[in-house]
Scaffold this active site. Structure first.
Site, short mmCIF file in Angstrom:
data_model
loop_
_atom_site.label_atom_id
_atom_site.label_comp_id
_atom_site.label_asym_id
_atom_site.label_seq_id
_atom_site.Cartn_x
_atom_site.Cartn_y
_atom_site.Cartn_z
N ARG A 144 135.56 -31.59 61.85
CA ARG A 144 135.69 -31.72 63.25
C ARG A 144 134.14 -31.47 63.75
NH1 ARG A 144 140.37 -28.83 66.01
NH2 ARG A 144 139.66 -27.10 64.70
N GLU B 153 139.88 -17.18 58.39
CA GLU B 153 141.15 -16.51 58.91
C GLU B 153 142.46 -16.43 58.17
OE1 GLU B 153 140.59 -19.48 61.94
OE2 GLU B 153 139.42 -18.57 60.77
#
Length: 173
Positions: A64, A101
């Site tokens: 993205r 994460e």
């Protein structure tokens, strides 16, 4: 800087998808924003405005970040330096590993026109700072000067800003 109304409208197009790509993660889908020309132009202008005149190229992290960086490069009339996921390039010049994460990853890039380039590094979301930190280190490894880091959306409280230092974020959650 784009006006507050246009920015609020653009931000309203970002969709939150819980438990994707795994339980406990809230994925921020920017696709609705990307499909709206006015919103896309608003956020691109907001991403690059603080760095106007200070960069020769925009680097974007796959996937993205590519989309935002390509639009930003055209808007600023500068070149684009793609940073790819590992294994996608026929002749990578440098590779960096980093933690996410929810796992780990590697990114790579070519060194074409990189030495001495003043680069604005962009990505869509800043969470822990792993991706953008690796992108910054990768650009420096191929001889570029990172003049700034900007992100569409910063997820506050996950440590990204602490890991990277000064980051320009258009939106915060």
């Amino acid at each position: 800087m784009p006006d507050a109304t246009a920015l609020a409208r653009a931000e309203s197009l970002i969709t939150s998808i819980p438990d994707y790509p795994q339980p406990g993660i809230v994925f921020r889908d920017i696709t609705p924003l990307l499909t709206d020309a006015a919103a896309l132009r608003t956020v691109v202008d907001a991403l690059i405005e603080p760095f106007a005149g200070r960069f020769d190229a925009v680097a974007g992290v796959e996937a993205r970040g590519f989309l935002l960086a390509g639009a930003a490069a055209i808007a600023a009339n500068v070149g684009l330096m793609p940073i790819r996921k590992a294994g996608k390039l026929p002749r990578p010049a440098a590779t960096m590993s980093y933690d996410l994460e929810y796992g780990s990853a590697r990114i790579e890039m070519h060194d074409d026109n990189a030495a001495g380039a003043r680069v604005l590094l962009l990505d869509d979301v800043l969470a822990t700072g792993g991706t953008l930190g690796a992108g910054r280190d990768l650009l420096q490894a191929v001889g570029s000067e990172v003049v700034g880091i900007a992100t569409l959306l910063e997820i506050d409280g996950l440590g990204g800003r602490e890991a990277l230092g000064d980051v320009h974020a258009v939106f915060h959650v």
